[in-house]
Design an enzyme around this catalytic site. Structure first.
Site, PDB file in Angstrom:
ATOM      1  N   ASN A   1      39.870  38.738  13.976  1.00 31.18           N
ATOM      2  CA  ASN A   1      38.779  39.340  13.231  1.00 31.18           C
ATOM      3  C   ASN A   1      38.928  38.942  11.764  1.00 31.18           C
ATOM      4  OD1 ASN A   1      36.548  41.575  13.305  1.00 31.18           O
ATOM      5  ND2 ASN A   1      37.763  41.866  11.438  1.00 31.18           N
TER       6      ASN A   1
ATOM      7  N   ARG B   1       0.811  -1.219   0.000  1.00 30.14           N
ATOM      8  CA  ARG B   1       0.000   0.000   0.000  1.00 30.14           C
ATOM      9  C   ARG B   1       0.850   1.279   0.000  1.00 30.14           C
ATOM     10  NH1 ARG B   1      -3.644  -2.477   4.807  1.00 30.14           N
ATOM     11  NH2 ARG B   1      -1.743  -3.720   5.038  1.00 30.14           N
TER      12      ARG B   1
ATOM     13  N   LYS C   1      33.994  24.980   7.257  1.00 31.21           N
ATOM     14  CA  LYS C   1      34.122  23.531   7.088  1.00 31.21           C
ATOM     15  C   LYS C   1      35.438  23.087   7.707  1.00 31.21           C
ATOM     16  CE  LYS C   1      36.420  21.324   4.427  1.00 31.21           C
ATOM     17  NZ  LYS C   1      37.250  20.787   3.348  1.00 31.21           N
TER      18      LYS C   1
ATOM     19  N   ASP D   1       5.534  -2.100  11.864  1.00 28.95           N
ATOM     20  CA  ASP D   1       5.007  -0.873  11.243  1.00 28.95           C
ATOM     21  C   ASP D   1       4.214  -0.024  12.239  1.00 28.95           C
ATOM     22  OD1 ASP D   1       2.702  -2.401  11.526  1.00 28.95           O
ATOM     23  OD2 ASP D   1       2.004  -2.127   9.476  1.00 28.95           O
TER      24      ASP D   1
ATOM     25  N   ASN E   1      41.467  26.903  -0.094  1.00 29.10           N
ATOM     26  CA  ASN E   1      42.033  25.662   0.461  1.00 29.10           C
ATOM     27  C   ASN E   1      42.264  24.600  -0.589  1.00 29.10           C
ATOM     28  OD1 ASN E   1      39.245  25.516   0.118  1.00 29.10           O
ATOM     29  ND2 ASN E   1      38.994  23.997   1.734  1.00 29.10           N
TER      30      ASN E   1
ATOM     31  N   GLY F   1       2.052 -14.423   5.646  1.00 31.87           N
ATOM     32  CA  GLY F   1       1.148 -13.962   6.701  1.00 31.87           C
ATOM     33  C   GLY F   1       1.835 -13.839   8.048  1.00 31.87           C
TER      34      GLY F   1
HETATM   35  C1  UD1 Z   1      -2.391  -6.701  11.212  1.00 27.08           C
HETATM   36  C2  UD1 Z   1      -3.391  -7.619  11.959  1.00 27.08           C
HETATM   37  C3  UD1 Z   1      -4.640  -6.811  12.296  1.00 27.08           C
HETATM   38  C4  UD1 Z   1      -4.268  -5.595  13.107  1.00 27.08           C
HETATM   39  C5  UD1 Z   1      -3.188  -4.751  12.411  1.00 27.08           C
HETATM   40  C6  UD1 Z   1      -2.661  -3.700  13.355  1.00 27.08           C
HETATM   41  C7  UD1 Z   1      -3.042  -9.871  11.091  1.00 27.08           C
HETATM   42  C8  UD1 Z   1      -3.537 -10.926  10.171  1.00 27.08           C
HETATM   43  N1  UD1 Z   1      -3.721  -8.737  11.114  1.00 27.08           N
HETATM   44  O1  UD1 Z   1      -3.041  -6.303   9.988  1.00 27.08           O
HETATM   45  O2  UD1 Z   1      -5.550  -7.620  13.032  1.00 27.08           O
HETATM   46  O3  UD1 Z   1      -5.426  -4.809  13.323  1.00 27.08           O
HETATM   47  O4  UD1 Z   1      -2.068  -5.581  12.030  1.00 27.08           O
HETATM   48  O5  UD1 Z   1      -1.772  -2.834  12.723  1.00 27.08           O
HETATM   49  O6  UD1 Z   1      -2.038 -10.095  11.748  1.00 27.08           O
HETATM   50  N2  UD1 Z   1       4.334  -9.231   8.157  1.00 27.08           N
HETATM   51  C9  UD1 Z   1       5.331 -10.198   8.080  1.00 27.08           C
HETATM   52  N3  UD1 Z   1       5.142 -11.273   7.288  1.00 27.08           N
HETATM   53  C10 UD1 Z   1       4.006 -11.468   6.587  1.00 27.08           C
HETATM   54  C11 UD1 Z   1       2.981 -10.491   6.675  1.00 27.08           C
HETATM   55  C12 UD1 Z   1       3.177  -9.384   7.484  1.00 27.08           C
HETATM   56  O7  UD1 Z   1       6.386 -10.073   8.704  1.00 27.08           O
HETATM   57  O8  UD1 Z   1       3.911 -12.500   5.891  1.00 27.08           O
HETATM   58  C13 UD1 Z   1       4.566  -8.039   8.988  1.00 27.08           C
HETATM   59  C14 UD1 Z   1       4.439  -6.752   8.206  1.00 27.08           C
HETATM   60  O9  UD1 Z   1       5.725  -6.336   7.710  1.00 27.08           O
HETATM   61  C15 UD1 Z   1       3.922  -5.758   9.244  1.00 27.08           C
HETATM   62  C16 UD1 Z   1       3.186  -6.651  10.249  1.00 27.08           C
HETATM   63  O10 UD1 Z   1       3.585  -7.982  10.006  1.00 27.08           O
HETATM   64  O11 UD1 Z   1       4.954  -5.061   9.882  1.00 27.08           O
HETATM   65  C17 UD1 Z   1       1.677  -6.547  10.065  1.00 27.08           C
HETATM   66  O12 UD1 Z   1       1.373  -6.849   8.716  1.00 27.08           O
HETATM   67  P1  UD1 Z   1       0.377  -5.944   7.872  1.00 27.08           P
HETATM   68  O13 UD1 Z   1       0.291  -6.486   6.485  1.00 27.08           O
HETATM   69  O14 UD1 Z   1       0.648  -4.514   8.055  1.00 27.08           O
HETATM   70  O15 UD1 Z   1      -0.989  -6.365   8.604  1.00 27.08           O
HETATM   71  P2  UD1 Z   1      -2.272  -5.488   8.783  1.00 27.08           P
HETATM   72  O16 UD1 Z   1      -3.120  -5.631   7.576  1.00 27.08           O
HETATM   73  O17 UD1 Z   1      -1.900  -4.126   9.220  1.00 27.08           O
HETATM   74 MG    MG Z   2      -0.146  -3.001   9.283  1.00 22.71          MG
END
Ligand code: UD1
Ligand code: MG
Length: 465
Positions: free
Chosen positions: A383, A19, A357, A110, A392, A85
């Site tokens: 001064n 996004r 510098k 994040d 330089n 996920g």
């Molecule tokens: C996630 C939660 C949601 C919550 C929200 C809060 C899940 C399924 N959903 O959604 O319930 O309200 O955070 O901000 O967990 N990431 C990985 N590996 C992956 C997928 C994601 O490391 O395979 C990391 C992403 O980099 C990110 C964090 O997990 O930092 C959350 O992932 P993101 O895709 O932002 O999930 P949301 O849709 O925000």
């Molecule tokens: Mg998120």
């Protein structure tokens, strides 16, 4: 007893962050002077956990290894490839942690607004409630996009449903899941193999662990915090909003500590900056990196200071200062540029349109207008007249200019380095000085001739402070 033993944190940061529409992975985008992931890791540090593991993509791992500015302290890294996920990411982290360590905190990479105190409170509730899982939630007016907390009998937490999988009725719930959880490590590890990806995103959700634990009758509790702290960054608008909140928070903390900030709305201070009490920060000012502002200093308006120290009682106005030191009661600006390696000692004045510098300037010396001072070592009570330039660079190499104490450099002097101006010596207006000038001598002309004994005839003033 649950919650006892080792404590670890897992930071989920391997998602691709589609996004943001960026070629740079989401958690490496910067706000308030740090990548998103850096803010989360900084919030974890004071907790004194046994291990911190960040789950990242191969690309993030490559970037962090090749870019020195990406320093994540003592955190370890585990690679998730492909991102299947948040549940799959936790599985990768537990493998790195060697199975199921005592208590595991899971945080998203994040969420740069998470506070250490809140994470501490989450651990504490988990321990005191004897829970198997404890999650962080917040009530939002508009929880669009977030997972919702579904509560059952006696308002006990039952499960979390993702926005894309929710029914109309569930979408009407306002309590959002912040994506921050404390788990009993063994219970977490035992539920991960039961996750499936039959959902709207076709991913393994860590959120489903909550429902699975409850289905086995295990205790899940929730800790509610404010809406701001739980905001995740999923697009550029949220990135900018997070930056603003961090900026407001930095200003509030500093004001509570006795710093006057005239307009926090236009003042940008990284969380890494230290400002002592009774200093004044004027509007449209940027204070960045490892900058330290000592007590009684006045900075701004419209000033940018990066990785520099501003001494007690000093003033810096309408200027840019990078990797430099401004001494006590020194004054800089308006419109000065102090480039890396500038050291101004006590009471020095650097004025309008002066650039420095790699230059040290001794106590009480001044360059009030229009000068370039590079690779120079300037003594006390010197001064430097308008239009003076240290030449330089000879086209091949840089050379040094030395100006000793009490010298007087007249307007428009070209100091052709390497060159030394002796103690109490002087130069005439418009002179081009190619040879060293002995103590007390005057150098005039183009190229300058040396006249013994006609040096600085200005009466010596006592040095300040
Ligand atoms: C996630 C939660 C949601 C919550 C929200 C809060 C899940 C399924 N959903 O959604 O319930 O309200 O955070 O901000 O967990 N990431 C990985 N590996 C992956 C997928 C994601 O490391 O395979 C990391 C992403 O980099 C990110 C964090 O997990 O930092 C959350 O992932 P993101 O895709 O932002 O999930 P949301 O849709 O925000
Ligand atoms: Mg998120």
């Amino acid at each position: 007893m649950k919650g006892s033993g080792k404590r670890a944190a897992v930071v989920l940061a391997a998602g691709d962050g589609k996004r943001l529409r960026s070629s740079l992975p989401k958690v490496l985008h910067r706000v308030a002077g740090r990548p998103l992931l850096g803010h989360v890791i900084a919030a974890l540090e004071p907790l004194g956990l046994d291990r911190v593991v960040a789950v990242v993509s191969p690309r993030i791992d490559e970037l962090r290894k090749s870019d020195e500015s990406l320093d994540f302290g003592s955190a370890g890294f585990a690679i998730q490839d492909p991102p299947r996920g948040t549940g799959d990411a936790v599985r990768v982290a537990l493998e790195e942690l060697g199975g199921a360590p005592g208590t595991v905190l899971v945080v998203p990479g994040d969420a740069p607004l998470l506070r250490t105190e809140t994470l501490d409170a989450l651990f504490e509730l988990h321990r005191s409630a004897g829970a198997t899982a404890t999650l962080l939630t917040a009530d939002l007016d508009d929880p669009t996009g977030y997972g919702r907390v579904v509560r059952g009998v006696g308002s006990a937490v039952e499960r979390i449903v993702e926005h894309g999988d929710a029914t109309e009725e569930e979408l009407a719930l306002h309590e959002m899941n912040a994506g921050v959880y404390v788990f009993d490590g063994e219970a977490l590890a035992s539920m991960l193999p039961k996750l499936d990806d039959s959902n709207a995103q076709g991913e393994f959700y860590v959120t489903d662990v909550i429902g699975l634990l409850r289905a086995e009758g295990l205790g899940v509790v929730a800790y509610k915090t404010d809406a701001v702290e739980t905001s995740g960054v999923n697009d550029r608008a949220q990135l900018s909003a997070a930056g603003r909140f961090l900026q407001e928070r930095a200003c509030e903390d500093l004001m509570a500590g006795g710093v006057t900030i005239v307009d926090p709305q236009t003042t940008y201070i990284d969380p890494t900056v230290v400002i002592e009490s009774d200093s004044i920060i004027l509007p449209m000012t940027f204070l960045e990196g490892s900058t330290v502002i000592r007590s009684g200093a006045e900075v701004g308006p419209q000033t940018r200071i990066i990785d520099s120290e501003i001494g007690p009682g000093a003033t810096v106005t309408f200027s840019v200062v990078r990797h430099s030191t401004v001494g006590p009661a020194a004054s800089v600006g308006p419109y000065a540029s102090l480039r890396p390696g500038t050291v101004l000692e006590e009471g020095v004045h650097i004025g309008t349109f002066v650039e420095t510098k790699k230059t040290t300037i001794g106590r009480g010396s001044k360059a009030p207008h229009l000068a370039y001072l590079g690779d120079a070592e300037i003594g006390e009570n010197v001064n430097v007249g308008a239009g003076t330039i240290t030449c330089n660079w000879d086209g091949v190499a840089k050379h040094k200019t030395v100006i000793e104490d009490d010298a007087y450099i007249s307007s428009d002097t070209m100091l052709v380095a390497p060159v030394r101006i002796g103690k109490g010596a002087a130069t005439g207006a418009g002179s081009v000085v190619r040879d060293d000038v002995p103590d007390g001598a005057l150098a005039v002309g183009v190229p300058a001739r040396i006249i013994e004994g006609k040096g600085n005839r200005k009466k010596k003033k006592p040095s300040p402070g």
